[in-house]
Design a protein around this motif. Structure first.
Motif, PDB file in Angstrom:
ATOM      1  N   ALA A  23      -4.270   3.761  -7.749  1.00 19.53           N
ATOM      2  CA  ALA A  23      -3.765   2.647  -6.942  1.00 19.53           C
ATOM      3  C   ALA A  23      -2.809   1.781  -7.739  1.00 19.53           C
ATOM      4  O   ALA A  23      -1.855   1.219  -7.192  1.00 19.53           O
ATOM      5  N   LEU A  24      -3.036   1.684  -9.042  1.00 19.31           N
ATOM      6  CA  LEU A  24      -2.192   0.848  -9.898  1.00 19.31           C
ATOM      7  C   LEU A  24      -1.032   1.629 -10.519  1.00 19.31           C
ATOM      8  O   LEU A  24      -0.356   1.113 -11.404  1.00 19.31           O
ATOM      9  N   ASP A  26       1.730   2.514  -9.043  1.00 19.15           N
ATOM     10  CA  ASP A  26       2.996   2.224  -8.365  1.00 19.15           C
ATOM     11  C   ASP A  26       3.447   0.803  -8.685  1.00 19.15           C
ATOM     12  O   ASP A  26       2.639  -0.129  -8.621  1.00 19.15           O
ATOM     13  N   ARG A  29       2.635  -1.851  -6.017  1.00 21.72           N
ATOM     14  CA  ARG A  29       1.215  -2.220  -5.980  1.00 21.72           C
ATOM     15  C   ARG A  29       0.840  -3.082  -7.181  1.00 21.72           C
ATOM     16  O   ARG A  29       0.067  -4.034  -7.042  1.00 21.72           O
ATOM     17  N   LEU A  32       1.976  -6.492  -6.331  1.00 22.45           N
ATOM     18  CA  LEU A  32       1.054  -7.152  -5.405  1.00 22.45           C
ATOM     19  C   LEU A  32      -0.156  -7.693  -6.145  1.00 22.45           C
ATOM     20  O   LEU A  32      -0.606  -8.817  -5.896  1.00 22.45           O
ATOM     21  N   HIS A  59       0.903   0.286   0.953  1.00 19.53           N
ATOM     22  CA  HIS A  59       0.524  -0.120  -0.402  1.00 19.53           C
ATOM     23  C   HIS A  59      -0.735  -0.987  -0.390  1.00 19.53           C
ATOM     24  O   HIS A  59      -1.620  -0.817  -1.233  1.00 19.53           O
ATOM     25  N   LEU A  60      -0.826  -1.886   0.558  1.00 20.38           N
ATOM     26  CA  LEU A  60      -2.009  -2.749   0.662  1.00 20.38           C
ATOM     27  C   LEU A  60      -3.252  -1.922   1.015  1.00 20.38           C
ATOM     28  O   LEU A  60      -4.342  -2.184   0.509  1.00 20.38           O
ATOM     29  N   VAL A  62      -3.748   1.265   0.186  1.00 22.31           N
ATOM     30  CA  VAL A  62      -4.116   2.020  -1.019  1.00 22.31           C
ATOM     31  C   VAL A  62      -4.927   1.133  -1.960  1.00 22.31           C
ATOM     32  O   VAL A  62      -5.959   1.553  -2.497  1.00 22.31           O
ATOM     33  N   LEU A  63      -4.480  -0.107  -2.154  1.00 24.28           N
ATOM     34  CA  LEU A  63      -5.206  -1.042  -3.019  1.00 24.28           C
ATOM     35  C   LEU A  63      -6.599  -1.325  -2.467  1.00 24.28           C
ATOM     36  O   LEU A  63      -7.581  -1.351  -3.205  1.00 24.28           O
ATOM     37  N   THR A  69      -8.455  -4.625  -3.853  1.00 22.56           N
ATOM     38  CA  THR A  69      -8.313  -5.820  -3.021  1.00 22.56           C
ATOM     39  C   THR A  69      -9.331  -5.795  -1.883  1.00 22.56           C
ATOM     40  O   THR A  69      -9.928  -4.765  -1.575  1.00 22.56           O
TER      41      THR A  69
END
Length: 120
Positions: A23-24, A26, A29, A32, A59-60, A62-63, A69
């Protein structure tokens, strides 16, 4: 009254290092996460990134799916916050290391808030 949808979030014990690191992986991301590192819950409309809204939503998601998140829907608005304490409990020091490296290397600096401010 509008029914509130509940997004699925992994419990801290279900979070995996590979999932969080993926997740991290990109820059958007990471940006964000930098913006959310101040600990405040943000409305999705406050977040600015050089991508289409549908891509920002991806992207949100995926996080969120990785446990980085937490997303909350209130009516038609969505809010997001960083799960700092859960990440620290599961992977001590990881988030701070990622944030420090991102700041030093200017990763994610193109992501900010609608008021023009950027992440840490």
């Amino acid at each position: 009254m509008v029914a509130m949808k509940h997004a699925q979030h992994p419990d801290p014990g279900e979070m995996t290092l590979i999932g969080v690191m993926a997740a991290l992986s990109d820059p958007i991301r990471v940006g964000l996460v930098r913006v959310l590192a101040d600990g405040l819950e943000r409305g999705w409309g406050e977040l600015r990134a050089p991508v289409a809204k549908s891509t920002l939503s991806h992207h949100l998601r995926v996080l969120r799916d990785a446990g980085v998140t937490r997303t909350r829907q209130e009516g038609t608005r969505c809010f997001v916050e960083l799960r700092r304490s859960d990440l620290e409990a599961r992977f001590p020091g990881l988030l701070n290391a990622v944030l420090d490296a991102a700041i030093n290397d200017h990763v994610g600096a193109q992501v900010g808030l609608s008021d023009g401010s950027t992440g840490a």
